[in-house]
Design a protein around this motif. Structure first.
Motif, mmCIF file in Angstrom:
data_model
loop_
_atom_site.group_PDB
_atom_site.id
_atom_site.type_symbol
_atom_site.label_atom_id
_atom_site.label_comp_id
_atom_site.label_asym_id
_atom_site.label_seq_id
_atom_site.Cartn_x
_atom_site.Cartn_y
_atom_site.Cartn_z
ATOM 1 N N HIS A 54 1.843 10.186 -5.841
ATOM 2 C CA HIS A 54 2.468 9.358 -6.804
ATOM 3 C C HIS A 54 1.658 9.075 -7.966
ATOM 4 O O HIS A 54 0.357 9.026 -8.060
ATOM 5 C CB HIS A 54 2.438 7.799 -6.026
ATOM 6 C CG HIS A 54 2.586 6.753 -6.791
ATOM 7 N ND1 HIS A 54 3.954 6.331 -6.964
ATOM 8 C CD2 HIS A 54 1.867 5.787 -7.476
ATOM 9 C CE1 HIS A 54 3.785 5.420 -8.153
ATOM 10 N NE2 HIS A 54 2.386 5.019 -8.282
ATOM 11 N N ARG A 108 -10.362 1.989 -0.363
ATOM 12 C CA ARG A 108 -9.269 2.428 -1.242
ATOM 13 C C ARG A 108 -9.308 3.738 -2.006
ATOM 14 O O ARG A 108 -10.141 3.745 -2.496
ATOM 15 C CB ARG A 108 -8.312 1.335 -1.922
ATOM 16 C CG ARG A 108 -8.095 0.203 -0.956
ATOM 17 C CD ARG A 108 -7.858 -0.946 -1.799
ATOM 18 N NE ARG A 108 -7.399 -2.218 -1.101
ATOM 19 C CZ ARG A 108 -6.038 -2.655 -1.102
ATOM 20 N NH1 ARG A 108 -5.327 -2.125 -1.910
ATOM 21 N NH2 ARG A 108 -5.804 -3.572 -0.280
ATOM 22 N N VAL A 134 -0.093 -2.166 -9.804
ATOM 23 C CA VAL A 134 0.797 -2.209 -8.461
ATOM 24 C C VAL A 134 0.984 -0.744 -7.984
ATOM 25 O O VAL A 134 1.101 0.056 -8.829
ATOM 26 C CB VAL A 134 2.197 -3.217 -8.478
ATOM 27 C CG1 VAL A 134 1.776 -4.626 -8.647
ATOM 28 C CG2 VAL A 134 2.837 -2.590 -9.814
ATOM 29 N N PRO A 136 3.383 1.456 -4.854
ATOM 30 C CA PRO A 136 4.445 1.227 -3.860
ATOM 31 C C PRO A 136 4.176 1.030 -2.711
ATOM 32 O O PRO A 136 3.016 1.030 -2.399
ATOM 33 C CB PRO A 136 5.097 2.669 -3.983
ATOM 34 C CG PRO A 136 4.710 3.751 -4.963
ATOM 35 C CD PRO A 136 3.215 2.677 -5.701
ATOM 36 N N SER A 137 5.028 0.125 -1.899
ATOM 37 C CA SER A 137 4.561 -0.550 -0.611
ATOM 38 C C SER A 137 3.762 0.335 0.412
ATOM 39 O O SER A 137 3.137 0.036 1.164
ATOM 40 C CB SER A 137 5.984 -1.252 -0.118
ATOM 41 O OG SER A 137 6.809 -0.156 0.101
ATOM 42 N N ASP A 138 4.262 1.644 0.370
ATOM 43 C CA ASP A 138 3.808 2.448 1.545
ATOM 44 C C ASP A 138 2.334 2.986 1.027
ATOM 45 O O ASP A 138 1.568 3.240 2.135
ATOM 46 C CB ASP A 138 4.543 3.886 1.489
ATOM 47 C CG ASP A 138 4.774 4.564 0.354
ATOM 48 O OD1 ASP A 138 4.796 4.085 -0.599
ATOM 49 O OD2 ASP A 138 4.793 5.916 0.304
ATOM 50 N N ALA A 140 0.349 0.807 -1.037
ATOM 51 C CA ALA A 140 -0.305 -0.413 -1.591
ATOM 52 C C ALA A 140 -1.469 -0.947 -0.785
ATOM 53 O O ALA A 140 -2.489 -1.288 -1.498
ATOM 54 C CB ALA A 140 0.722 -1.532 -1.735
ATOM 55 N N HIS A 141 -1.630 -0.585 0.381
ATOM 56 C CA HIS A 141 -2.760 -1.095 0.924
ATOM 57 C C HIS A 141 -3.920 -0.270 0.920
ATOM 58 O O HIS A 141 -5.180 -0.442 1.595
ATOM 59 C CB HIS A 141 -2.415 -1.354 2.603
ATOM 60 C CG HIS A 141 -1.789 -0.159 3.058
ATOM 61 N ND1 HIS A 141 -0.679 0.286 2.911
ATOM 62 C CD2 HIS A 141 -2.382 0.597 4.142
ATOM 63 C CE1 HIS A 141 -0.499 1.477 3.726
ATOM 64 N NE2 HIS A 141 -1.417 1.816 4.519
ATOM 65 N N TYR A 237 -7.934 4.357 5.453
ATOM 66 C CA TYR A 237 -6.594 5.174 5.516
ATOM 67 C C TYR A 237 -6.997 6.455 6.062
ATOM 68 O O TYR A 237 -7.987 6.820 6.127
ATOM 69 C CB TYR A 237 -5.902 5.070 4.191
ATOM 70 C CG TYR A 237 -6.886 5.939 3.336
ATOM 71 C CD1 TYR A 237 -6.466 7.355 3.135
ATOM 72 C CD2 TYR A 237 -7.812 5.339 2.325
ATOM 73 C CE1 TYR A 237 -7.522 8.102 2.085
ATOM 74 C CE2 TYR A 237 -8.688 6.182 1.570
ATOM 75 C CZ TYR A 237 -8.566 7.515 1.412
ATOM 76 O OH TYR A 237 -8.978 8.135 0.465
#
Ligand code: BTN
Length: 237
Positions: A54, A108, A134, A136-138, A140-141, A237
């Motif tokens: 991304h 992260r 910010v 994307p939601s996939d 973000a964490h 992750y």
């Protein structure tokens, strides 16, 4: 840090800076020393394990450089050390390396590196989240950026130059191969060591980095040297 006479090819939009660099190398055109390909936008950025990478125009740094490949897979560890050194100058948060070459902060991901071989060269693709606010939601964490870590805004051009010089510096100094001193440095920064990890659905504890660059993992039945694939650190992750 050594200032190298960089030959920066600045592109606006490209599918992937690694693809562009590989095409240049395949074309047989002589490449100026210290060539770095940067793009303001990537439309098909690639990550490790065939994943998509991304990026956001203006906020993400996408760059590729290349060096003659002298045959050691540990080159990718040296690249991580070079990028780590450059990025650590920009923020106070201690940065770590997740094997083999993710740069992470607070667990992260800040930067990913994709190393590919072509015509006797190693193409080193570096993706850094710079001014992203910010994600994307996939992701973000599990993603962070220099901006989120510091509150500052960074120049992509300046950051690219610093990172490229730092990578060229360490690769030249060590002829593209990790030695005892760089392995020691890497081990001290490596987030995997001493932590529970999962590789190919097997759990173990990462214990060391082998001189060939592989991750040594102690599984219940035996110790293994992992040289490919995704190693997950349990609880990040
Ligand atoms: C990863 O962590 O999976 C590696 C990500 C590498 C992304 C960079 S961005 C510049 C270069 N061009 C690509 O298509 N990929 C790398």
């Amino acid at each position: 840090m050594t200032q190298f006479p960089l030959n920066i090819i600045q592109l606006d939009t490209i599918d992937s800076t690694n693809n562009y660099m590989k095409a240049l190398l395949k074309s047989g055109e002589p490449l100026k020393p210290y060539t770095v390909v940067c793009a303001r936008e990537q439309t098909a950025g690639r990550g490790r394990q065939q994943r998509a990478w991304h990026t956001e125009k203006q906020n993400s740094l996408c760059m590729s450089l290349c060096v003659p490949f002298e045959g050691s897979p540990s080159i990718t560890l040296l690249c991580a050390l070079g990028v780590h050194k450059a990025l650590q100058h920009f923020c106070h948060t201690p940065l770590e390396i997740k094997w083999p070459n993710d740069i992470i902060a607070h667990n992260r991901k800040l930067c990913g590196i994709l190393t590919e071989g072509v015509n006797g060269y190693a193409v080193i693709g570096i993706g850094i989240n710079i001014n992203n606010k910010v994600f994307p939601s996939d992701i973000a964490h599990k993603a962070t950026s220099l901006h989120l870590l510091t509150g500052d805004a960074f120049s992509l051009e300046e950051t690219a130059e610093k990172v490229a010089c730092s990578v060229f510096e360490i690769l030249e100094a060590h002829h593209g191969k990790a030695d005892e001193s760089t392995l020691r440095l890497y081990r001290n920064l490596c987030a995997n060591i001493g932590r529970k990890v999962v590789w190919q659905e097997k759990s173990g504890v990462a214990t060391d980095i082998d001189p060939d660059g592989s991750l040594v993992v102690s599984f219940a039945d035996k110790e293994e040297k992992i040289s490919f694939g995704e190693v997950t650190i349990t609880d990040i992750y």
